[in-house]
Design an enzyme around this catalytic site. Sequence first.
Site, PDB file in Angstrom:
ATOM      1  N   ASP A 478      37.832  27.360  30.987  1.00 44.55           N
ATOM      2  CA  ASP A 478      38.371  28.715  30.941  1.00 44.55           C
ATOM      3  C   ASP A 478      38.400  29.231  29.493  1.00 44.55           C
ATOM      4  OD1 ASP A 478      39.596  31.017  31.853  1.00 44.55           O
ATOM      5  OD2 ASP A 478      41.285  30.005  32.797  1.00 44.55           O
ATOM      6  N   ASP A 548      39.005  37.020  38.517  1.00 43.29           N
ATOM      7  CA  ASP A 548      40.332  36.609  38.972  1.00 43.29           C
ATOM      8  C   ASP A 548      40.777  37.417  40.170  1.00 43.29           C
ATOM      9  OD1 ASP A 548      40.862  34.539  37.320  1.00 43.29           O
ATOM     10  OD2 ASP A 548      42.023  35.686  35.860  1.00 43.29           O
TER      11      ASP A 548
END
Length: 739
Positions: A478, A548
């Site tokens: 990430d 997301d």
Amino acid sequence: MSIVFHEKTKTFHLQNERISYVMTVLPGGQLGQLYFGKRIHDREDFGYLLEPCFRTHSCYENEENLISLEHVKLEYPVYGSGDFRRGAVQILHENGSRLSKFVYDSHEIFPGKPALEGLPATYTESDSEAETLAVNLTDPVSGIRVRLLYTLFADKGAIARSVRFSNEGEQSVQIERAMSLCLDLPDADYEWIQFSGAWGRERYPVKKKLSIGTTSVESLRGTSSHHQNPFVILKRPSADEDQGEVIGFSLVYSGNFLASAQVDTYQVTRILMGINPEWFSWKLEPGQSFQTPEAVMFWSEEGLNGMSQTCHDLYRKRLARGVWRDRVRPILINNWEATYFDLSEEKLLNIARKAKECGVEYFVMDDGWFGDRRSDRAGLGDWYPAKEIFPDGLGSLAQKVEDLGMKFGLWIEPEMVNPDSNLYRAHPDWILHIPDRARSLSRHQCVLDYSRPEVVDCIYGMLKELLSGAKISYIKWDMNRSLTECYNSSLPADRQGEVFHRHILGVYSLYERLIRDFPHILFESCAAGGARFDAGLLYYAPQAWTSDNTDAMERLKIQYGTSYGYPLVSMGSHVSAVPNHQMKRVISITTRANVAYFGTFGYELDLNTLSQDEIDQVCAYTQFMKDHRELIQFGTFYRLASPFEGNESGWMVVSKDRREAIVGYYRMLAEVNSPFTRLRLRGLDEETEYEIEGEGSFYGDELMHSGLVTSDAATGKFGFCVTEEGDFFSKVWLLRAVE
Ligand code: DGJ
């Protein structure tokens, strides 16, 4: 496929079954662009395409040959001497001048494609797959050489380009602009499509008609970004998904970029693509060299779908690497939206157990497992398991997951550090920051300065130990903030323009070391969802978390937009809980699965919270994906109807032999007494009869021309027709050729 050089006219013709690319050495020595498009016959002299013109107010180096640099098409132009458009290259010399003149020196034509040191790039596995032309230009005054690389892939409408600078002079220079690609097109009758957005709504296509002036997208966030993507399209106004001339431009790079189309008042279009020149400079001492990232041009006369298919094919097979390149992707469950930071071994194992019952193959532990990371305020940088959650270490949890018959995966964010962490306390100077200036925070974190090799080495050491200490089969890498105060305190003042680029080179080098040491691990890149969904990272991580936003209707748009420049197999797509955590929408599990199929497929929720009926469906959906992922992830993808343009949307994937296909159809909002609708399919064999469960059998020509009926059966109630399916309806059809 061939690359021909006509000595007499000093003309290069790159030509394969589909395309031609023609360049010539101009009388002044510069490299001129003559043609890019559908394959044309070769000839020794394409001089008729050159514009020798006298125009009032133009400037000529040689008034005899009437070559005005602003009126010819150029391959690697410099501003400052007759060409008044934006240049592809700008070099600051020691005397303060920014002018260079790059003239033809020599060239080489060779089979295959060379690697670009330290940078991601497309590649070949055998010499017959491509041919490369390297044209060496030199600026006799400064001694700077540029080597323009053009790789033509056999059978594909694709050319990869990059540029290498070397300083063979005696003085150091600053490269201030070094685009990877310049393409001058002879007219401006194009629509430009860019992929823009923000967190949670990445890569929405935005279309504009080109007109005089400059159209551009860029990133200055240190990542390719949620906001703009280093992939743009030019299409003829009459081109659509299925026909017409389309050119895709893709930069294989994950940092600050610029892509622009400048239309001059003579209707010539100049495309530039490369590292964003803003805050960029690179000092080149005598003897040193600099390599630009690669840019790839995709040309198709088969519309946007044709262009995307060429791109998908190349990126799937010759950009992605490693053991996972050709393998169907595992179905995984990720605990992020199930637990957020509230982790315990028991909770995680409960999620994993239920997922195993449903046929899920990998369990992935997301953020919160390390150091003092009990919230987003602390712990980043301390890459060892939190003792209070995992008293027996990660190895023990990983083994328990393996004992369930699943593989174990882990989340990391190696480019970041929280000020509240042991790493930061030990090395407060390791972050990107400018002395005496405030250090911006974002999500309570700072960016480690990866332009410093010792920082990368330290993180590599920690991760190597971590990955060696437990059975880890998957990594979600990430990256949750933009870069600010980009400055490296160990570099001299005249090298600070290098930091953004050096930083991303540091990220690439860490990836390279880890994939070399742990070749079995499947890496998925992620950047607060899809802030680094770019071709550069696909070289290291063959899949990326697309966004997301896990709401199915939002994902439909995001995955649809992403599909223009990236293959389905690269798109992380999960079924998540309802009400959806980002949109609060409630969408049936069927539609959530029907969207997630068109990607890697997985789950992002605690399946223990579902009813038995839903669990039965999850088992069926997981099995469906296992049965058809080969087709979905490696078949030929077609966009059928855009969710950006109407209430109904569709896409499909067809097997190489056209005996099988899967169609996804989605209707956003229900309509009462709605029209009788059909979806026209693509890519089938007209003469083949296909069986569609529940619908009957139809010939390919029927499905492609008269279409597949998509209307739902309305029921009559009290004499009124009422829609049966409600909002967010979807359907997936499997087509099989009748034997
Ligand atoms: C952002 C990612 O996109 C999410 O999926 C999740 O991993 C969080 N970061 C964790 O902090």
